[in-house]
Each structure stands twice: as C-alpha cells, then as structure tokens.
Design an enzyme around this catalytic site. Structure first.
Site, short mmCIF file in Angstrom:
data_model
loop_
_atom_site.label_atom_id
_atom_site.label_comp_id
_atom_site.label_asym_id
_atom_site.label_seq_id
_atom_site.Cartn_x
_atom_site.Cartn_y
_atom_site.Cartn_z
N LYS A 207 -11.95 -61.46 61.91
CA LYS A 207 -12.44 -62.78 61.47
C LYS A 207 -13.94 -62.72 61.16
O LYS A 207 -14.38 -63.16 60.11
CB LYS A 207 -12.19 -63.84 62.56
CG LYS A 207 -10.74 -63.98 62.97
CD LYS A 207 -10.54 -65.08 64.01
CE LYS A 207 -11.19 -64.83 65.35
NZ LYS A 207 -10.60 -63.74 66.16
N ARG B 158 -9.75 -72.97 69.58
CA ARG B 158 -8.98 -71.95 70.28
C ARG B 158 -7.86 -72.55 71.12
O ARG B 158 -7.11 -71.81 71.76
CB ARG B 158 -9.92 -71.18 71.19
CG ARG B 158 -10.04 -69.70 70.82
CD ARG B 158 -10.96 -69.10 71.82
NE ARG B 158 -11.08 -67.69 71.85
CZ ARG B 158 -12.01 -66.99 71.19
NH1 ARG B 158 -12.79 -67.56 70.32
NH2 ARG B 158 -12.12 -65.70 71.40
N ARG C 92 -15.21 -50.44 69.50
CA ARG C 92 -16.26 -50.97 68.61
C ARG C 92 -17.62 -51.09 69.31
O ARG C 92 -17.70 -51.31 70.51
CB ARG C 92 -15.85 -52.30 67.98
CG ARG C 92 -15.81 -53.46 68.93
CD ARG C 92 -15.26 -54.71 68.24
NE ARG C 92 -15.22 -55.83 69.16
CZ ARG C 92 -14.74 -57.04 68.87
NH1 ARG C 92 -14.23 -57.29 67.68
NH2 ARG C 92 -14.77 -57.99 69.77
N ARG D 208 -22.51 -52.44 73.27
CA ARG D 208 -21.08 -52.80 73.31
C ARG D 208 -20.98 -54.15 74.01
O ARG D 208 -21.75 -54.41 74.95
CB ARG D 208 -20.28 -51.78 74.13
CG ARG D 208 -20.01 -50.51 73.37
CD ARG D 208 -19.28 -49.48 74.22
NE ARG D 208 -19.42 -48.17 73.60
CZ ARG D 208 -18.54 -47.65 72.74
NH1 ARG D 208 -17.42 -48.28 72.46
NH2 ARG D 208 -18.75 -46.48 72.19
N ARG E 77 -7.70 -61.40 76.92
CA ARG E 77 -8.06 -62.21 75.74
C ARG E 77 -6.86 -62.35 74.80
O ARG E 77 -6.64 -63.41 74.20
CB ARG E 77 -9.27 -61.60 75.02
CG ARG E 77 -10.56 -61.83 75.79
CD ARG E 77 -11.64 -60.81 75.48
NE ARG E 77 -12.11 -60.84 74.11
CZ ARG E 77 -12.72 -59.81 73.53
NH1 ARG E 77 -12.91 -58.68 74.16
NH2 ARG E 77 -13.14 -59.92 72.29
P1 AMP Z 1 -15.16 -64.13 70.55
O1 AMP Z 1 -16.49 -63.57 70.15
O2 AMP Z 1 -14.65 -65.16 69.58
O3 AMP Z 1 -14.14 -63.06 70.85
O4 AMP Z 1 -15.40 -64.93 71.92
C1 AMP Z 1 -15.82 -64.28 73.11
C2 AMP Z 1 -15.53 -65.14 74.32
O5 AMP Z 1 -16.25 -66.38 74.23
C3 AMP Z 1 -14.07 -65.56 74.49
O6 AMP Z 1 -13.29 -64.57 75.13
C4 AMP Z 1 -14.23 -66.84 75.33
O7 AMP Z 1 -14.49 -66.53 76.69
C5 AMP Z 1 -15.47 -67.46 74.74
N1 AMP Z 1 -15.16 -68.38 73.61
C6 AMP Z 1 -15.50 -68.22 72.29
N2 AMP Z 1 -15.06 -69.25 71.55
C7 AMP Z 1 -14.41 -70.08 72.41
C8 AMP Z 1 -13.70 -71.31 72.27
N3 AMP Z 1 -13.56 -71.89 71.06
N4 AMP Z 1 -13.18 -71.88 73.37
C9 AMP Z 1 -13.29 -71.31 74.59
N5 AMP Z 1 -13.92 -70.15 74.80
C10 AMP Z 1 -14.48 -69.52 73.73
#
Ligand code: AMP
Length: 214
Positions: free
Chosen positions: A13, A88, A127, A160, A172
């Site tokens: 994304k 999410r 990554r 990282r 996740r």
């Molecule tokens: P990402 O970079 O999108 O993989 O997000 C990393 C982490 O941030 C996730 O595993 C969640 O802990 C938190 N996070 C990011 N976006 C959201 C969201 N919309 N709602 C809840 N937690 C979020």
C-alpha cells in the site's frame, strides 16, 4: 480524487501510494507513519500507542480517528488523498464516512490489494529502509549494490521497524483478517471496491492501479 488502500501489512500500500502521489496529485496519509512519528517524538499519544504497536495490535479507534481528522483538514489534502492503513476496523470506516460527509469530501475508490499470507511474512521480515533518505530495501529482493551503503544517498544508517519480526507480523495478519477484511463488505455495499492482485512485481501492480484510477 480520494481513495482508500485496503490490504494486509506488507501488501504494498505504502509503495504504491508513493508511486501514485506525483501522477495523481494525491497525498499519502499513512496512520502507521503518523503513529511512528508520535512514538519517536515521545508525545503523550506516542506513549499510549507504543506498546500496542510493538505487539502487533490495533491502537484505539479514538486515537487514530483524531489523528486522521486533523490531517485531512490540512490544505494539501484538497487536491486528493490516499488513505493507507486507515480505516482498519468497521467502526473506523463508519467514523470515516461520517467525517468525510461533514468535511464535504467523497471517496472515489476503495482499492483492495490481495497478497498471500506466506508471501507477506517473507516480504515484511526482510524489509529495511535507509534512515537518512527513506529508500526501501529487502534482504532477498532488493539488496543495496554495496553492502551497508544506501544506493540513493550513500548513507549507512539502515533501520528496521520494531514490529517487522515474524511473531508480530503473524499477529498483525490475524488482526487484518479479523478486523480489517470486513471493511471490504462495508465498501462493497457502496459499490466502491476495486481488487488488485498484489502478488506480482511492483510495476505490474502500478499498472493495475492506473487502469482503475484512469
Ligand atoms: P502500518 O504501518 O500501517 O503497518 O501500522 C503499524 C501499526 O500502527 C499497526 O500494527 C497498528 O498497531 C498501528 N496502526 C496503524 N494504523 C492504525 C489504525 N488505523 N487503527 C489502529 N491501529 C493502527
């Protein structure tokens, strides 16, 4: 144009959003990046989010809805935005729908990037990025030409993400399937969902995206 990118962690994304930013004049709004910035700054919000993020869980809806609402009000969103990592959960999607209606915005597309789980674990655990210029790398798929030196800026400060280890990645992914995937149904009922095969090379994913976005 305003779009949502839906897809599991590691689906691409953020990568696609960065490629499409210039072409379509849309700004990438990543709640993960915003939360990581809060954690790095040691803010109140960052302190609340840190442990949850490190365990691979979801930060509370109120916190992320507040962050995104403030960000959408900024001027650069007027030419269009791509939501990456938000919404999410179905309650976040419902809150977003209300928020956009209130602010006078509408969604044009919800693009769902589909990638197999085992491929995602391999992608994410390998990554890393250059801490100086942000260029992305991978242990298997995209190594720097000279080990330890960034191809783009010559820096040697690689990073990282704390949550890119296998155990957290699996949490996740579980959170994605349980809480985020139902959003496809929510936006499917509004006729907004477009599906993209994210198992293929980055430029072929971009090709599918441009066909959808026009
Ligand atoms: P990402 O970079 O999108 O993989 O997000 C990393 C982490 O941030 C996730 O595993 C969640 O802990 C938190 N996070 C990011 N976006 C959201 C969201 N919309 N709602 C809840 N937690 C979020």
């Amino acid at each position: 144009m305003n779009i949502i990118f839906l897809g599991p962690p590691g689906a691409g994304k953020g990568t696609q959003a960065k490629i499409l930013e210039d072409t379509y004049g849309m700004v990438q709004l990543s709640t993960g990046d915003m939360l990581r910035a809060e954690v790095a700054a040691g803010s109140d919000l960052g302190r609340k989010a840190k442990a949850v993020m490190e365990a691979g869980g979801l930060v509370s809806d109120d916190l992320v809805i507040g962050i995104i609402s403030g960000r959408i009000d900024q001027d650069d969103c007027k030419t269009g935005f791509m939501l990456d990592g938000f919404p999410r959960t179905v309650p976040q999607a419902e809150a977003l729908d209300r928020m956009l209606a209130q602010k006078g915005y509408a969604l044009d597309h919800v693009v769902e990037l589909q990638v197999d789980d085992e491929a995602l674990v391999r992608r994410i655990t390998g990554r890393f990025t250059c801490g100086d210029c942000g260029e992305g790398y991978h242990d298997e798929f995209k190594k720097p030409a000279k080990e330890g030196v960034c191809d783009k800026c010559g820096g040697s400060n690689f990073k990282r993400r704390a949550d890119d280890n296998e155990e957290t990645v699996r949490s996740r992914l579980a959170a994605y399937h349980a809480q985020t995937a139902p959003i496809v149904g929510h936006y499917g009922r509004q006729g907004l969902v477009r599906t993209v095969d994210g198992n293929v090379a980055i430029d072929r994913v971009t090709g599918q995206m441009t066909e959808i976005l026009g």
